[in-house]
Design a protein around this motif. Structure first.
Motif, PDB file in Angstrom:
ATOM      1  N   UNK A 297     -22.432 -12.718  12.686  1.00  0.00           N
ATOM      2  CA  UNK A 297     -21.240 -13.181  13.403  1.00  0.00           C
ATOM      3  C   UNK A 297     -20.265 -12.012  13.480  1.00  0.00           C
ATOM      4  N   UNK A 298     -20.612 -11.040  14.288  1.00  0.00           N
ATOM      5  CA  UNK A 298     -19.838  -9.804  14.368  1.00  0.00           C
ATOM      6  C   UNK A 298     -18.472 -10.026  15.014  1.00  0.00           C
ATOM      7  N   UNK A 299     -18.402 -10.971  15.933  1.00  0.00           N
ATOM      8  CA  UNK A 299     -17.118 -11.257  16.575  1.00  0.00           C
ATOM      9  C   UNK A 299     -16.109 -11.765  15.542  1.00  0.00           C
ATOM     10  N   UNK A 300     -16.543 -12.669  14.671  1.00  0.00           N
ATOM     11  CA  UNK A 300     -15.635 -13.203  13.652  1.00  0.00           C
ATOM     12  C   UNK A 300     -15.218 -12.137  12.649  1.00  0.00           C
ATOM     13  N   UNK A 301     -16.097 -11.170  12.407  1.00  0.00           N
ATOM     14  CA  UNK A 301     -15.798 -10.127  11.415  1.00  0.00           C
ATOM     15  C   UNK A 301     -14.733  -9.150  11.896  1.00  0.00           C
ATOM     16  N   UNK A 302     -14.532  -9.045  13.193  1.00  0.00           N
ATOM     17  CA  UNK A 302     -13.589  -8.057  13.727  1.00  0.00           C
ATOM     18  C   UNK A 302     -12.171  -8.276  13.210  1.00  0.00           C
ATOM     19  N   UNK A 303     -11.701  -9.525  13.225  1.00  0.00           N
ATOM     20  CA  UNK A 303     -10.298  -9.780  12.879  1.00  0.00           C
ATOM     21  C   UNK A 303      -9.976  -9.399  11.432  1.00  0.00           C
ATOM     22  N   UNK A 304     -10.746  -9.865  10.434  1.00  0.00           N
ATOM     23  CA  UNK A 304     -10.408  -9.464   9.067  1.00  0.00           C
ATOM     24  C   UNK A 304     -10.540  -7.966   8.824  1.00  0.00           C
ATOM     25  N   UNK A 305     -11.500  -7.315   9.475  1.00  0.00           N
ATOM     26  CA  UNK A 305     -11.627  -5.862   9.327  1.00  0.00           C
ATOM     27  C   UNK A 305     -10.421  -5.151   9.927  1.00  0.00           C
ATOM     28  N   UNK A 306      -9.982  -5.603  11.092  1.00  0.00           N
ATOM     29  CA  UNK A 306      -8.813  -4.986  11.720  1.00  0.00           C
ATOM     30  C   UNK A 306      -7.569  -5.216  10.864  1.00  0.00           C
ATOM     31  N   UNK A 307      -7.486  -6.372  10.209  1.00  0.00           N
ATOM     32  CA  UNK A 307      -6.350  -6.642   9.331  1.00  0.00           C
ATOM     33  C   UNK A 307      -6.297  -5.637   8.183  1.00  0.00           C
ATOM     34  N   UNK A 308      -7.445  -5.259   7.649  1.00  0.00           N
ATOM     35  CA  UNK A 308      -7.489  -4.256   6.587  1.00  0.00           C
ATOM     36  C   UNK A 308      -7.044  -2.899   7.129  1.00  0.00           C
ATOM     37  N   UNK A 309      -7.562  -2.545   8.296  1.00  0.00           N
ATOM     38  CA  UNK A 309      -7.248  -1.242   8.887  1.00  0.00           C
ATOM     39  C   UNK A 309      -5.768  -1.138   9.247  1.00  0.00           C
ATOM     40  N   UNK A 310      -5.206  -2.202   9.789  1.00  0.00           N
ATOM     41  CA  UNK A 310      -3.808  -2.175  10.232  1.00  0.00           C
ATOM     42  C   UNK A 310      -2.805  -2.450   9.115  1.00  0.00           C
ATOM     43  N   UNK A 311      -3.290  -2.721   7.910  1.00  0.00           N
ATOM     44  CA  UNK A 311      -2.385  -3.013   6.799  1.00  0.00           C
ATOM     45  C   UNK A 311      -1.636  -1.785   6.312  1.00  0.00           C
ATOM     46  N   UNK A 312      -2.157  -0.598   6.627  1.00  0.00           N
ATOM     47  CA  UNK A 312      -1.564   0.670   6.184  1.00  0.00           C
ATOM     48  C   UNK A 312      -1.534   0.796   4.664  1.00  0.00           C
ATOM     49  N   UNK A 313      -2.396   0.052   3.995  1.00  0.00           N
ATOM     50  CA  UNK A 313      -2.497   0.143   2.542  1.00  0.00           C
ATOM     51  C   UNK A 313      -3.536   1.184   2.131  1.00  0.00           C
ATOM     52  N   UNK A 314      -4.557   1.372   2.977  1.00  0.00           N
ATOM     53  CA  UNK A 314      -5.718   2.162   2.579  1.00  0.00           C
ATOM     54  C   UNK A 314      -5.841   3.431   3.412  1.00  0.00           C
ATOM     55  N   UNK A 315      -6.416   4.443   2.779  1.00  0.00           N
ATOM     56  CA  UNK A 315      -6.714   5.700   3.475  1.00  0.00           C
ATOM     57  C   UNK A 315      -7.851   6.396   2.750  1.00  0.00           C
ATOM     58  N   UNK A 316      -8.573   7.246   3.459  1.00  0.00           N
ATOM     59  CA  UNK A 316      -9.676   7.988   2.853  1.00  0.00           C
ATOM     60  C   UNK A 316      -9.128   9.084   1.948  1.00  0.00           C
ATOM     61  N   UNK A 317      -9.720   9.230   0.791  1.00  0.00           N
ATOM     62  CA  UNK A 317      -9.347  10.321  -0.103  1.00  0.00           C
ATOM     63  C   UNK A 317      -9.870  11.630   0.487  1.00  0.00           C
ATOM     64  N   UNK A 318      -9.089  12.687   0.468  1.00  0.00           N
ATOM     65  CA  UNK A 318      -9.593  13.969   0.982  1.00  0.00           C
ATOM     66  C   UNK A 318     -10.852  14.428   0.261  1.00  0.00           C
ATOM     67  N   UNK A 319     -10.921  14.177  -1.040  1.00  0.00           N
ATOM     68  CA  UNK A 319     -12.086  14.565  -1.825  1.00  0.00           C
ATOM     69  C   UNK A 319     -12.990  13.350  -2.007  1.00  0.00           C
ATOM     70  N   UNK A 320     -14.145  13.369  -1.362  1.00  0.00           N
ATOM     71  CA  UNK A 320     -15.092  12.252  -1.408  1.00  0.00           C
ATOM     72  C   UNK A 320     -15.442  11.857  -2.834  1.00  0.00           C
ATOM     73  N   UNK A 321     -15.621  12.839  -3.710  1.00  0.00           N
ATOM     74  CA  UNK A 321     -16.080  12.572  -5.066  1.00  0.00           C
ATOM     75  C   UNK A 321     -15.045  11.812  -5.904  1.00  0.00           C
ATOM     76  N   UNK A 322     -13.796  11.778  -5.457  1.00  0.00           N
ATOM     77  CA  UNK A 322     -12.773  11.017  -6.179  1.00  0.00           C
ATOM     78  C   UNK A 322     -13.147   9.545  -6.307  1.00  0.00           C
TER      79      UNK A 322
END
Length: 511
Positions: free
Chosen positions: A222-247
């Protein structure tokens, strides 16, 4: 930080029976529902007990064999034939195999603890917002335990109230289990905060609930249903990739900006690094993960589980924009050339690969992310590792969102989310190297991206199941799949011991 996770209370109902009233004497030292669930502190301890479930052996050890060694990324050279047969070879002759039933039992222990919180905390007179948060945490964690049960066993009993000795819940089909997961996560997302501070860091968040909800939807296509919660995570501005992957795999950089949800572990002050005895009283004494010695290379560990060599080849398919090797390879796997210069420079727990195993390259590869080798351990590895398991990372969210966009006819829009993950690894943008991909081409690329980003993190079997890739076709790179039977081995057998005591349960197809 981690201290809330290692607190434990036996919040259970003690039910006794006797022929005479004068024998029905309540132990004044035993916690029961009549004397326990009274205060906000009781509510907190009850929720903390749920998190403590992550430290039980079924979840902190054998779960990773079920998700990684069963997948084509791993295999077993264990002297234990039962471990090889059941986790690696798809030869399931014992439906009471202890390491399978250990996972099953521990997941239901967690569910029982969730149900006690959900049944009793609503009746406590306490701050309403804090109560709502505790209930949200319990809903999230119950959904997480059922997510794993739905993934591993599929058709399982749904127990949504505190257990009693007479309960005989029927088997619920997998789609009903997924529906309950989604319901719990919707409730959790509505009541959980975006983040925490102080000692509460590491508890379940709104982002964790949304990301897990998307995972559940995706496993049902159900990929259509998954879009909204994933976008909510992305647009929350809480998360970001660490520059150092190994962190993402170091004990010194836990709960960082890339962590959506991780299983918190803590260093046991009594840990002697070389025995398993503390697991006998799991919630009081085992604070951490016991996976490292089972995956570490000999003689550091037992090498009951290790990685397939084809993973190295997958990483080497593409160089960085600067012409170097993908830096994630060295952080993900230990092998003769973890250091690109070869065995003489590759360090394995404080010694070179050449000094441990000889200077001639060989085919051995070990998963590195769970090992304390990443943290500079030189002498050995621990049954009680303090290194957290990052179950959901922001990079995973970005790749899931790209996959869902591709599955909903928005392939061109999906490039940018994959490119964020690639950029951190120093790889060129997809539009530069593979412009104008079709749906099938983009899906093939997603499969490559998930291997290079998420190898050895416990997602591979679910990925293969979702893509319909499980089968004997995988035997060319994992010999264990030569025994795989479609329609059967996608799921584990329901433990026979449960079937024997509960006539309402049904065995999975093919067993």
């Amino acid at each position: 930080m981690k201290k809330f996770i290692i607190l434990f209370v036996a919040a259970t109902v003690i039910i006794s029976a006797g022929c005479k009233k004068d024998l029905d004497v309540q132990d004044p030292n035993a916690p029961t529902t009549t004397i326990f669930w009274k205060s906000a502190n009781d509510a907190q301890l009850g929720v903390n007990a749920i998190y403590s479930t992550f430290h039980r052996a079924g979840i902190c050890r054998w779960f990773f064999f079920a998700t990684m060694i069963r997948a084509d990324e791993g295999w077993s050279t264990s002297p234990d034939a039962n471990l090889q047969n059941n986790f690696d070879q798809f030869i399931n002759n014992d439906y009471n195999y202890g390491n399978f039933t250990g996972i099953w039992n521990d997941l239901y222990v967690g569910i029982a603890r969730c149900n006690q919180v959900l049944d009793n905390v609503p009746n406590i007179n306490m701050d309403a917002s804090l109560k709502a948060r505790y209930l949200g945490e319990a809903k999230f964690l119950r959904a997480l335990f059922y997510y794993h049960l739905a993934s591993l066993w599929g058709n399982v009993p749904l127990q949504l109230k505190s257990s009693t000795p007479t309960d005989l819940p029927p088997t619920s089909p997998q789609n009903q289990v997924w529906a309950q997961v989604e319901k719990d996560l919707a409730d959790a997302a509505a009541s959980l905060p975006a983040s925490y501070t102080g000692n509460d860091v590491g508890r379940a968040t709104k982002g964790a609930a949304n990301a897990l909800m998307a995972k559940a939807y995706m496993q049902q296509h159900n990929y259509q249903a998954a879009l909204q919660p994933l976008l909510a995570v992305i647009q929350s501005n809480v998360y970001s990739l660490r520059p150092n992957y190994q962190d993402n795999f170091l004990s010194t950089t836990e709960f960082n900006s890339e962590s959506v949800f991780e299983y918190g572990n803590a260093l046991n002050p009594n840990d002697n690094h070389d025995d398993d005895t503390q697991l006998s009283n799991q919630d009081n004494l085992n604070y951490g993960s016991s996976i490292p010695p089972f995956f570490a290379p000999r003689p550091i560990g037992f090498t009951d589980g290790q990685a397939r060599r084809w993973l190295v080849t997958e990483f080497e398919k593409e160089k960085t924009a600067a012409g170097a090797r993908d830096p994630r390879l060295g952080a993900s796997l230990l092998f003769d050339s973890t250091d690109v210069r070869g065995p003489q420079f590759t360090m394995i727990y404080g010694q070179t690969f050449a000094s441990r195993y000889g200077s001639t390259p060989n085919s051995d590869v070990w998963f590195r992310k769970f090992l304390n080798d990443n943290n500079g351990t030189a002498t050995g590895d621990s049954f009680h590792s303090p290194n957290n398991y990052r179950f959901i990372r922001y990079a995973d969210v970005l790749l899931m969102y790209a996959e869902c966009l591709n599955e909903t006819n928005s392939t061109a829009t999906a490039y940018q989310y994959v490119d964020q993950v690639r950029a951190r690894a120093g790889l060129a943008p997809l539009a530069t190297v593979m412009p104008g991909m079709s749906h099938d081409q983009f899906l093939a690329q997603i499969k490559h991206e998930r291997i290079t980003e998420l190898t050895g993190e416990g997602h591979r079997f679910n990925d293969l199941a979702r893509w319909g890739d499980l089968g004997t076709n995988l035997a060319t790179r994992d010999a264990g799949f030569s025994h795989f039977v479609k329609g059967k081995h996608e799921l584990l057998p329901i433990p026979q011991q449960d079937l024997d005591i509960n006539p309402n349960l049904k065995q999975n197809p093919g067993y």
